[in-house]
Write an enzyme that holds these catalytic residues in place. Structure first.
Site, short mmCIF file in Angstrom:
data_model
loop_
_atom_site.label_atom_id
_atom_site.label_comp_id
_atom_site.label_asym_id
_atom_site.label_seq_id
_atom_site.Cartn_x
_atom_site.Cartn_y
_atom_site.Cartn_z
CG ASP A 283 -2.60 8.22 0.52
OD1 ASP A 283 -3.37 8.68 0.61
OD2 ASP A 283 -1.01 8.40 1.25
CB THR B 34 -2.04 -5.55 3.33
OG1 THR B 34 -3.01 -5.84 2.29
CG2 THR B 34 -2.66 -6.27 4.68
CB VAL C 117 3.97 -0.27 0.56
CG1 VAL C 117 5.75 0.88 0.28
CG2 VAL C 117 3.35 0.56 -0.85
CB ILE D 192 -11.47 0.97 -1.87
CG1 ILE D 192 -12.74 1.43 -0.91
CG2 ILE D 192 -10.46 2.29 -1.80
CD1 ILE D 192 -11.59 1.07 0.27
#
Ligand code: ADP
Length: 169
Positions: free
Chosen positions: A34, A123, A125, A11
């Site tokens: 993240d 979907t 961790v 992404i």
């Protein structure tokens, strides 16, 4: 109506107005999407996150909510951070997961974003089963009342891509 596109990949390589981050409530970084967003987007994103924590998000961002920062070096104008629920086999948290998609679209739309890239929130961790996560993502975006013109789901691997593709068929 909002167009839905599927892409398999990373992404952080997308060119869109807003990239959604599957953050944690601290907003101070983590693994998965993240980590990738902060690594590639550079320190400006974390600086913005710290400012938000110091201002009105002292306790962090609650699950199901969304907030925007700069996108730093990413090819986007904003990163919209949302906190997905951890999957629970005993408690139905799907309303919170749907809220992540809805709130992210609301925040992005208010900023004027027309194209938004989403990962498959929760979907990784957070353990949400991929097929169900895909169903909630697609249903929620389809039902959303938003000015965003294009939603691009960016799925990291083929299994995730196929789960989303099945929802669009
Ligand atoms: P969560 O904590 O909400 O589960 P994760 O980041 O662990 O968030 O995972 C969410 C989804 O994003 C997972 O399906 C994972 O495979 C995927 N993912 C991880 N890195 C990337 C990336 N760079 N681009 C797109 N998707 C990614």
């Amino acid at each position: 109506m909002t167009a839905i596109e599927l892409v398999q990949g990373d992404i952080t390589r997308e060119s869109v107005d807003a990239i959604v981050n599957a953050a944690n409530s601290s907003l101070l970084g983590g693994g998965g999407v993240d980590g990738a967003i902060h690594r590639r987007g550079g320190p400006a994103i974390l600086e913005d996150c710290r400012r938000l924590r110091a201002a009105h998000l002292g306790k962090g961002l609650p699950t199901g909510r969304a907030v925007a920062t700069t996108a730093g070096e990413l090819d986007a104008r904003w990163v919209v951070h949302t906190v997905g629920p951890v999957f629970s086999a005993t408690e139905d948290r799907s309303g919170i997961l749907a809220s992540c998609y809805r709130e992210s679209l609301r925040v992005a739309g208010e900023l004027g974003a027309r194209t938004v890239a989403f990962p498959a929130i929760s979907t990784g961790v957070y353990g949400w089963p991929m097929d169900d996560g895909a169903r909630i993502a697609v249903e929620t975006v389809r039902a959303a009342d938003t000015t965003v013109e294009e939603v691009r789901f960016v799925l990291f691997d083929e299994r995730a891509y196929e789960a989303f593709a099945a929802q669009l068929r």
